[in-house]
Enzyme design. Structure first.
Site, PDB file in Angstrom:
ATOM      1  N   ARG A  57       0.897  -1.082   0.040  1.00 24.25           N
ATOM      2  CA  ARG A  57       0.058   0.125   0.036  1.00 24.25           C
ATOM      3  C   ARG A  57       0.875   1.205   0.053  1.00 24.25           C
ATOM      4  O   ARG A  57       2.020   1.207   0.172  1.00 24.25           O
ATOM      5  CB  ARG A  57      -1.058   0.108   1.129  1.00 24.25           C
ATOM      6  CG  ARG A  57      -0.769  -0.642   2.479  1.00 24.25           C
ATOM      7  CD  ARG A  57       0.140  -0.040   3.171  1.00 24.25           C
ATOM      8  NE  ARG A  57       0.068   1.344   3.411  1.00 24.25           N
ATOM      9  CZ  ARG A  57       0.924   2.398   3.573  1.00 24.25           C
ATOM     10  NH1 ARG A  57       2.316   1.820   3.630  1.00 24.25           N
ATOM     11  NH2 ARG A  57       0.827   3.663   3.354  1.00 24.25           N
ATOM     12  N   GLY A  58       0.300   2.470  -0.258  1.00 30.22           N
ATOM     13  CA  GLY A  58       1.122   3.733  -0.320  1.00 30.22           C
ATOM     14  C   GLY A  58       1.252   3.815  -1.902  1.00 30.22           C
ATOM     15  O   GLY A  58       1.597   3.196  -2.535  1.00 30.22           O
ATOM     16  N   ALA A  59       0.650   5.037  -2.214  1.00 31.70           N
ATOM     17  CA  ALA A  59       0.722   5.488  -3.560  1.00 31.70           C
ATOM     18  C   ALA A  59       1.691   4.886  -4.582  1.00 31.70           C
ATOM     19  O   ALA A  59       1.562   4.242  -5.467  1.00 31.70           O
ATOM     20  CB  ALA A  59       0.337   6.835  -3.860  1.00 31.70           C
ATOM     21  N   ARG A  84      -7.435  -0.214  -6.720  1.00 30.77           N
ATOM     22  CA  ARG A  84      -7.823   0.844  -5.775  1.00 30.77           C
ATOM     23  C   ARG A  84      -7.800   2.041  -6.659  1.00 30.77           C
ATOM     24  O   ARG A  84      -7.117   2.356  -7.519  1.00 30.77           O
ATOM     25  CB  ARG A  84      -6.674   0.853  -4.920  1.00 30.77           C
ATOM     26  CG  ARG A  84      -6.334  -0.355  -3.943  1.00 30.77           C
ATOM     27  CD  ARG A  84      -5.670  -0.157  -2.644  1.00 30.77           C
ATOM     28  NE  ARG A  84      -6.216   0.750  -1.674  1.00 30.77           N
ATOM     29  CZ  ARG A  84      -5.698   1.521  -0.989  1.00 30.77           C
ATOM     30  NH1 ARG A  84      -4.131   0.964  -0.575  1.00 30.77           N
ATOM     31  NH2 ARG A  84      -6.229   2.085   0.136  1.00 30.77           N
ATOM     32  N   GLN A  89      -1.964   2.334   9.676  1.00 33.33           N
ATOM     33  CA  GLN A  89      -0.525   2.437   9.140  1.00 33.33           C
ATOM     34  C   GLN A  89       0.427   3.189   9.934  1.00 33.33           C
ATOM     35  O   GLN A  89       1.607   2.881   9.791  1.00 33.33           O
ATOM     36  CB  GLN A  89      -0.840   3.233   7.588  1.00 33.33           C
ATOM     37  CG  GLN A  89      -1.833   2.388   6.708  1.00 33.33           C
ATOM     38  CD  GLN A  89      -3.090   2.761   6.836  1.00 33.33           C
ATOM     39  OE1 GLN A  89      -3.651   3.033   7.644  1.00 33.33           O
ATOM     40  NE2 GLN A  89      -3.744   2.240   5.594  1.00 33.33           N
ATOM     41  N   ASP A 122      -1.952  10.906  -2.029  1.00 31.99           N
ATOM     42  CA  ASP A 122      -2.463   9.780  -3.058  1.00 31.99           C
ATOM     43  C   ASP A 122      -2.879  10.432  -4.358  1.00 31.99           C
ATOM     44  O   ASP A 122      -2.865   9.812  -5.467  1.00 31.99           O
ATOM     45  CB  ASP A 122      -3.625   9.055  -2.680  1.00 31.99           C
ATOM     46  CG  ASP A 122      -3.293   8.234  -1.371  1.00 31.99           C
ATOM     47  OD1 ASP A 122      -3.112   8.603  -0.210  1.00 31.99           O
ATOM     48  OD2 ASP A 122      -2.948   7.190  -1.879  1.00 31.99           O
ATOM     49  N   ASN A 167      -5.436  12.275   0.723  1.00 34.90           N
ATOM     50  CA  ASN A 167      -4.613  11.616   1.343  1.00 34.90           C
ATOM     51  C   ASN A 167      -5.405  10.607   2.597  1.00 34.90           C
ATOM     52  O   ASN A 167      -6.691  10.869   2.510  1.00 34.90           O
ATOM     53  CB  ASN A 167      -3.509  12.531   2.014  1.00 34.90           C
ATOM     54  CG  ASN A 167      -2.391  11.504   2.553  1.00 34.90           C
ATOM     55  OD1 ASN A 167      -1.972  10.671   1.742  1.00 34.90           O
ATOM     56  ND2 ASN A 167      -1.835  11.792   3.789  1.00 34.90           N
ATOM     57  N   LYS A 168      -4.709  10.083   3.115  1.00 41.71           N
ATOM     58  CA  LYS A 168      -5.270   9.192   3.994  1.00 41.71           C
ATOM     59  C   LYS A 168      -6.275   9.770   5.125  1.00 41.71           C
ATOM     60  O   LYS A 168      -6.084  10.900   5.358  1.00 41.71           O
ATOM     61  CB  LYS A 168      -4.367   8.452   4.879  1.00 41.71           C
ATOM     62  CG  LYS A 168      -4.809   7.670   6.180  1.00 41.71           C
ATOM     63  CD  LYS A 168      -5.562   6.590   5.656  1.00 41.71           C
ATOM     64  CE  LYS A 168      -5.209   5.467   4.606  1.00 41.71           C
ATOM     65  NZ  LYS A 168      -6.093   4.716   3.745  1.00 41.71           N
TER      66      LYS A 168
HETATM   67  O1  MRU Z   1      -4.649   3.119   2.275  1.00 41.37           O
HETATM   68  P1  MRU Z   1      -2.914   3.402   1.913  1.00 41.37           P
HETATM   69  O2  MRU Z   1      -2.305   2.876   3.441  1.00 41.37           O
HETATM   70  O3  MRU Z   1      -2.325   2.945   0.654  1.00 41.37           O
HETATM   71  O4  MRU Z   1      -2.786   4.985   1.896  1.00 41.37           O
HETATM   72  C1  MRU Z   1      -1.640   5.711   2.047  1.00 41.37           C
HETATM   73  C2  MRU Z   1      -1.339   6.931   2.085  1.00 41.37           C
HETATM   74  O5  MRU Z   1      -2.541   7.660   2.264  1.00 41.37           O
HETATM   75  C3  MRU Z   1      -0.350   7.637   1.957  1.00 41.37           C
HETATM   76  O6  MRU Z   1      -0.120   8.747   2.605  1.00 41.37           O
HETATM   77  C4  MRU Z   1      -0.032   8.075   0.428  1.00 41.37           C
HETATM   78  O7  MRU Z   1      -0.288   6.988  -0.358  1.00 41.37           O
HETATM   79  C5  MRU Z   1       1.483   8.487   0.086  1.00 41.37           C
HETATM   80  S1  MRU Z   1       2.677   7.054   0.292  1.00 41.37           S
HETATM   81  C6  MRU Z   1       4.212   7.833  -0.025  1.00 41.37           C
END
Ligand code: MRU
Length: 351
Positions: free
Chosen positions: A51-53, A94, A199, A240, A250-251
């Site tokens: 996970r993470g963009a 996603r 996370q 994201d 973002n999250k």
């Molecule tokens: O649902 P996730 O864990 O994929 O969400 C991740 C985030 O919101 C991060 O802040 C974002 O993807 C940036 S990762 C460098």
């Protein structure tokens, strides 16, 4: 002086196999899973093993390589049809992180160029590796830029995990802390635990502790109190998808932090590679926000924490309006007071 610190990696490509750190098992178990099919990669993205963009995009790039390697035919048209299906499968995993679609577009350009099946396989693997190598260098540069503006004499607050394991290496929002640790410099970081899937609590604390960064865990609801009581000097988060007017998805919880930071006059930074900017999406309201399963909220590790049939609303992301953002830290410098105009100016200077 530089110190050797251990910055964990989310994925590795070795001998036509993708090794992926299963982030669902962290922090208790550190296990790299060996993925051999595009279906396994799609499942790993959907279930948040990766996970993470940026990391989602990189995994998808290697997923396309695995799909190419599985092709048995010598017929290039048939081979490309197989890849259309693989791409569709990955694109459905996603919706919010634009890096996934950015990578799939880069891979698509390689598919178009291939004249034979052998060439197709080589081009796709090379592009996925190139994306990976580029991402590490981009994150390093973001970290350097962030170090120019983050205070070292006051703690910094973050949410979710925009770290090494959300990218090829170093991360975006966490990159300055890893770089500082390599140089023996001190930062104090507060990490919001990031309900519903933790996370911050499970990943950011673990990752920063691997690097020897001083990190303190708080629950999300403590953020306002901690900003005031611990004299937070800056907030830094990942992204994201960034719309053309500078609004940032973002999250979930990021927007609330930005509002609190504004109330206290604390600088609020977004750290993001250019690959997270979506110039075709005009404003934050146009960004598709992923809604995830109700059980992420009703249970923790399969233990009920709410009635099993309670109504749940579970958006995985929120949108922070650009007015609340002090600056977006990119690999090419910082965009202060992000807006349609400042983004346009920034991108026109890059041309
Ligand atoms: O649902 P996730 O864990 O994929 O969400 C991740 C985030 O919101 C991060 O802040 C974002 O993807 C940036 S990762 C460098």
């Amino acid at each position: 002086m530089t110190t050797k610190v251990s910055v964990p990696l989310s994925l590795k490509w070795e001998e036509d196999t993708l090794y992926l750190l299963n982030q669902q098992l962290l922090p208790g178990i550190v296990q790299y899973e060996n993925l051999k099919t595009v279906e396994q990669v799609a499942e790993a993205i959907t279930s948040l093993k990766v996970r993470g963009a940026p990391a989602i995009g990189l995994a998808a790039g290697f997923g396309m390589s695995l799909a190419a390697l599985s092709i048995q035919t010598d017929d290039i048209t048939e081979a490309k049809e197989t890849l259309v299906e693989a791409k569709e499968l990955l694109a459905k995993t996603r919706p919010t992180a634009v890096n996934l679609f950015w990578v799939l577009d880069r891979i698509e350009k390689q598919i178009q160029q291939a004249a034979s099946v052998e060439e197709l396989k080589t081009l796709l693997i090379h592009e996925a590796i190139r994306l990976y190598v580029e991402d590490e260098s981009v994150c390093h540069r973001i970290g350097e830029e962030a170090l120019k503006v983050l205070p070292k004499d006051k703690p910094v607050l973050t949410i979710c995990n925009a770290g090494s394991i959300a990218t090829a290496k170093y991360g975006t929002a966490l990159a300055p802390f890893h770089l500082a640790a390599e140089r023996g410099e001190f930062f104090s970081v507060y990490a919001c635990e990031t309900r519903p899937v933790f996370q911050g609590g499970r990943l950011t604390t673990w990752e920063l502790m691997q690097s020897g960064v001083d990190v303190t865990l708080i629950t999300d609801s403590m953020a306002g109190h901690v900003m005031r009581e611990k004299e937070i000097g800056a907030v830094i988060v990942g992204a994201d998808r960034i719309a053309n007017n500078g609004d940032v998805a973002n999250k979930i919880g990021t927007y609330t932090l930005a509002l609190c930071a504004k109330a206290f006059g604390i600088p609020f930074y977004v750290a993001s590679p250019l690959s997270t900017f979506d110039r075709n999406t005009l404003k934050g309201e146009d960004i598709v926000i992923e809604e995830r399963s109700a059980d992420e909220i009703r249970t923790i590790n399969n233990t009920p924490v709410a009635p099993s049939n309670v109504n749940v609303y579970n958006p995985a992301f929120d949108v922070t309006p650009s007015e609340l953002i002090t600056g977006i830290i990119t690999e090419h410098g910082i965009i202060y007071t992000p807006s349609e105009e400042t983004l346009e100016e920034f991108f026109s200077l890059l041309k």
